[in-house]
Design an enzyme around this catalytic site. Sequence first.
Site, PDB file in Angstrom:
ATOM      1  CD  GLN A  80      -3.209   0.923   1.725  1.00 18.63           C
ATOM      2  OE1 GLN A  80      -3.460  -0.100   2.324  1.00 18.63           O
ATOM      3  NE2 GLN A  80      -4.112   1.851   1.516  1.00 18.63           N
ATOM      4  CG  PHE A  81       1.163   3.945  -3.544  1.00 16.06           C
ATOM      5  CD1 PHE A  81       1.119   5.330  -3.645  1.00 16.06           C
ATOM      6  CD2 PHE A  81       0.162   3.201  -4.159  1.00 16.06           C
ATOM      7  CE1 PHE A  81       0.102   5.963  -4.343  1.00 16.06           C
ATOM      8  CE2 PHE A  81      -0.852   3.817  -4.853  1.00 16.06           C
ATOM      9  CZ  PHE A  81      -0.889   5.198  -4.945  1.00 16.06           C
ATOM     10  CB  THR A  82      -2.167   5.279   0.008  1.00 21.33           C
ATOM     11  OG1 THR A  82      -2.633   4.111   0.690  1.00 21.33           O
ATOM     12  CG2 THR A  82      -2.579   5.236  -1.450  1.00 21.33           C
TER      13      THR A  82
END
Length: 147
Positions: A80-82
């Site tokens: 999850q890059f967020t």
Amino acid sequence: MRAVVQRVDGARVVVDGETVGEIEGEGLCVLVGVTHEDTEEEAARLARKLWSVRLFEPRDGAGPERSCSDLGAPLLVISQFTLYGDARKGRRPTWNAAAPGPVAEPLVDEVVAQLRTLGADVATGRFGARMRLSLTNDGPFTVLLEV
């Protein structure tokens, strides 16, 4: 490297209508974010921490808290890059601190590989895909880990 860890009673991830990863019963759902400076050593350290951190309540209310390694509990690991989004300024988050796919994907894969080497049952999502994650948070219980 950053991880949002939720103690769950089952979790699954679906891509294009197909379940690509699922755990049943008590376990951990782990959202992993990678930044530019992260290394394989940090991925290994995160895996060891996820496997050994005591996030489960003692049986019958007695004794110490327990870890995935104590229980043989499964983990669902999702990239999850967020997690490295920054919305402090303006109305749109920036993703400058998030590592690009060619850097992040191998490190998330390394977390999974290290967990499996430790003996963990690990399910995963699909890197870069639009995923639908369903879970039953047990507690609710959510903790942030950083290495």
